[in-house]
Design an enzyme around this catalytic site. Structure first.
Site, PDB file in Angstrom:
ATOM      1  N   TYR A  33      -2.031   3.311  -2.435  1.00 29.45           N
ATOM      2  CA  TYR A  33      -3.163   2.408  -2.268  1.00 29.45           C
ATOM      3  C   TYR A  33      -3.289   1.951  -0.823  1.00 29.45           C
ATOM      4  O   TYR A  33      -2.396   2.170   0.001  1.00 29.45           O
ATOM      5  CB  TYR A  33      -3.019   1.194  -3.193  1.00 29.45           C
ATOM      6  CG  TYR A  33      -1.949   0.207  -2.761  1.00 29.45           C
ATOM      7  CD1 TYR A  33      -0.597   0.491  -2.883  1.00 29.45           C
ATOM      8  CD2 TYR A  33      -2.303  -1.020  -2.188  1.00 29.45           C
ATOM      9  CE1 TYR A  33       0.375  -0.415  -2.476  1.00 29.45           C
ATOM     10  CE2 TYR A  33      -1.331  -1.936  -1.780  1.00 29.45           C
ATOM     11  CZ  TYR A  33       0.000  -1.625  -1.934  1.00 29.45           C
ATOM     12  OH  TYR A  33       0.953  -2.514  -1.512  1.00 29.45           O
ATOM     13  N   LYS A 147       2.918   4.008   0.907  1.00 24.44           N
ATOM     14  CA  LYS A 147       2.291   2.824   0.313  1.00 24.44           C
ATOM     15  C   LYS A 147       2.032   3.079  -1.170  1.00 24.44           C
ATOM     16  O   LYS A 147       0.893   3.272  -1.622  1.00 24.44           O
ATOM     17  CB  LYS A 147       1.014   2.444   1.074  1.00 24.44           C
ATOM     18  CG  LYS A 147       0.603   0.998   0.849  1.00 24.44           C
ATOM     19  CD  LYS A 147      -0.359   0.528   1.912  1.00 24.44           C
ATOM     20  CE  LYS A 147      -1.019  -0.791   1.574  1.00 24.44           C
ATOM     21  NZ  LYS A 147      -0.140  -1.943   1.475  1.00 24.44           N
ATOM     22  N   GLU A 180      11.622  -5.945   6.009  1.00 25.11           N
ATOM     23  CA  GLU A 180      10.256  -6.480   6.021  1.00 25.11           C
ATOM     24  C   GLU A 180      10.090  -7.446   4.861  1.00 25.11           C
ATOM     25  O   GLU A 180      10.988  -7.594   4.030  1.00 25.11           O
ATOM     26  CB  GLU A 180       9.227  -5.344   5.927  1.00 25.11           C
ATOM     27  CG  GLU A 180       9.345  -4.543   4.650  1.00 25.11           C
ATOM     28  CD  GLU A 180       8.351  -3.397   4.533  1.00 25.11           C
ATOM     29  OE1 GLU A 180       7.268  -3.446   5.163  1.00 25.11           O
ATOM     30  OE2 GLU A 180       8.644  -2.451   3.780  1.00 25.11           O
ATOM     31  N   LEU A 204       7.119  -0.230   5.522  1.00 24.40           N
ATOM     32  CA  LEU A 204       5.745   0.261   5.589  1.00 24.40           C
ATOM     33  C   LEU A 204       5.260   0.012   7.017  1.00 24.40           C
ATOM     34  O   LEU A 204       5.372  -1.116   7.523  1.00 24.40           O
ATOM     35  CB  LEU A 204       4.852  -0.502   4.616  1.00 24.40           C
ATOM     36  CG  LEU A 204       3.418   0.025   4.623  1.00 24.40           C
ATOM     37  CD1 LEU A 204       3.323   1.316   3.822  1.00 24.40           C
ATOM     38  CD2 LEU A 204       2.447  -0.997   4.064  1.00 24.40           C
TER      39      LEU A 204
HETATM   40  N1  PLP Z   1       4.957  -4.258   4.286  1.00 26.65           N
HETATM   41  C1  PLP Z   1       4.663  -4.169   2.972  1.00 26.65           C
HETATM   42  C2  PLP Z   1       5.772  -3.910   1.987  1.00 26.65           C
HETATM   43  C3  PLP Z   1       3.343  -4.299   2.530  1.00 26.65           C
HETATM   44  O1  PLP Z   1       3.050  -4.205   1.218  1.00 26.65           O
HETATM   45  C4  PLP Z   1       2.325  -4.560   3.486  1.00 26.65           C
HETATM   46  C5  PLP Z   1       0.934  -4.721   3.066  1.00 26.65           C
HETATM   47  O2  PLP Z   1       0.583  -4.672   1.936  1.00 26.65           O
HETATM   48  C6  PLP Z   1       2.683  -4.659   4.830  1.00 26.65           C
HETATM   49  C7  PLP Z   1       4.011  -4.486   5.207  1.00 26.65           C
HETATM   50  C8  PLP Z   1       1.641  -4.930   5.889  1.00 26.65           C
HETATM   51  O3  PLP Z   1       0.828  -3.806   6.057  1.00 26.65           O
HETATM   52  P1  PLP Z   1      -0.653  -3.936   6.624  1.00 26.65           P
HETATM   53  O4  PLP Z   1      -0.547  -4.614   7.947  1.00 26.65           O
HETATM   54  O5  PLP Z   1      -1.103  -2.516   6.752  1.00 26.65           O
HETATM   55  O6  PLP Z   1      -1.444  -4.723   5.632  1.00 26.65           O
END
Ligand code: PLP
Length: 284
Positions: A33, A147, A180, A204
């Site tokens: 997603y 993701k 994270e 991610l």
């Molecule tokens: N890390 C995780 C586990 C996430 O689920 C997300 C966003 O959903 C992020 C980091 C941040 O990613 P982004 O800046 O692309 O929203």
């Protein structure tokens, strides 16, 4: 006016939108997603989001169901039907429907679901005063760079945070390093340097993370992509988190320990300023 969602190219009332019970996304979390912020009808950091979607799909041996131009048209229609110009857009691509069996079928049509909601921005007080977080063990699989809709460890960790009355949980690997948050990337500040986990398989690679690295470079703030420990974070000058929907939120407390002077610091504020112009201007 009813809310409308898009399921496999059909625009239907959200309350009636659904996929088949044998959709592999539902049964196996066999899907990926993206969450994208839409400002004035424009998907923020569109290229980065679709590049990551394509990569996530490739890593689970799927292809983009259609090109970015088709996505753009479908999103525009969804926004029009929902009378929205500023929105949170959710796109999910799952392997599709097949009789339940672990083996990936040769012939299968992917299922594409898209929903929009009026844009929700972070609460003023979170941004102004900063938020508290806790740390929890990172119990996820070895590919958080994909993701995937398989978010069980993330939601369980977030639940611990919510029950503790804090905003987020930072996940910590078995070497004591912060990887994270449950839905955000983790950052600390030391002097004029910002430090964040390298984009290997353990995190991610956030789109906001990538956008912010450019903004930092422009502001002459050094970015170090390296792991940092929980102790280093507690002793840092500043800390913050980022995501497409949270933007940048300062962190002032980690596991009950005050970070810096307990207020959002100058580097976080400067980066947020840069990110805000990136978000609301038309260059994103
Ligand atoms: N890390 C995780 C586990 C996430 O689920 C997300 C966003 O959903 C992020 C980091 C941040 O990613 P982004 O800046 O692309 O929203």
């Amino acid at each position: 006016m009813p809310r409308i969602s898009c399921v496999n190219g059909r625009y239907i009332r959200h309350s009636q939108a659904g996929v088949h019970i044998e959709d592999r996304g539902y049964q196996f979390a066999d899907g990926v997603y993206e969450v994208i912020v839409v400002v004035e009808g424009r998907m923020v950091d569109e290229d980065l989001h679709f590049a990551r979607l394509e990569r996530s799909l490739r890593e689970i041996r799927m292809e983009m169901p259609f090109g970015v131009d088709v996505f753009r048209l479908k999103v525009a229609e969804l926004l029009r039907l929902n009378h929205l110009r500023n929105a949170n857009l959710y796109i999910q691509v799952s392997r599709g429907v097949a009789p339940r069996n672990h083996q990936i079928p040769d012939e299968i049509q992917p299922a594409v679901v898209m929903t929009v909601r009026p844009l929700a921005v972070p609460k003023r007080e979170w941004v102004k005063d900063g938020v508290s977080i806790i740390t929890v063990p990172d119990i996820r699989w070895k590919r958080p760079d994909i993701k995937s809709v398989s978010l069980l460890p993330n939601i369980l960790a977030k639940d611990v945070a919510v029950r503790d009355g804090v905003y987020e949980a930072w996940q910590v690997d078995n070497k004591g390093m912060v990887t994270e948050g449950t839905s955000t990337n983790a950052w600390i500040v030391e002097g004029r340097s910002v430090i964040t986990y390298p984009p290997e398989n353990a995190i991610l690679n956030g789109v906001t993370r990538l956008a912010l690295m450019k903004i930092a470079a422009e502001a002459k703030i050094k970015v170090e992509e390296r792991p940092f420990s929980v102790d280093e974070a507690k002793g840092a000058d500043e800390a913050f988190l980022t995501s497409s929907t949270a933007f940048l939120i300062p962190i002032v407390d980690i596991d009950g320990n005050r970070v810096g002077n307990g207020k959002p610091g100058p580097v976080s504020r400067k980066l947020l300023e840069g990110y805000s112009s990136h978000l609301w201007s038309s260059d994103a």
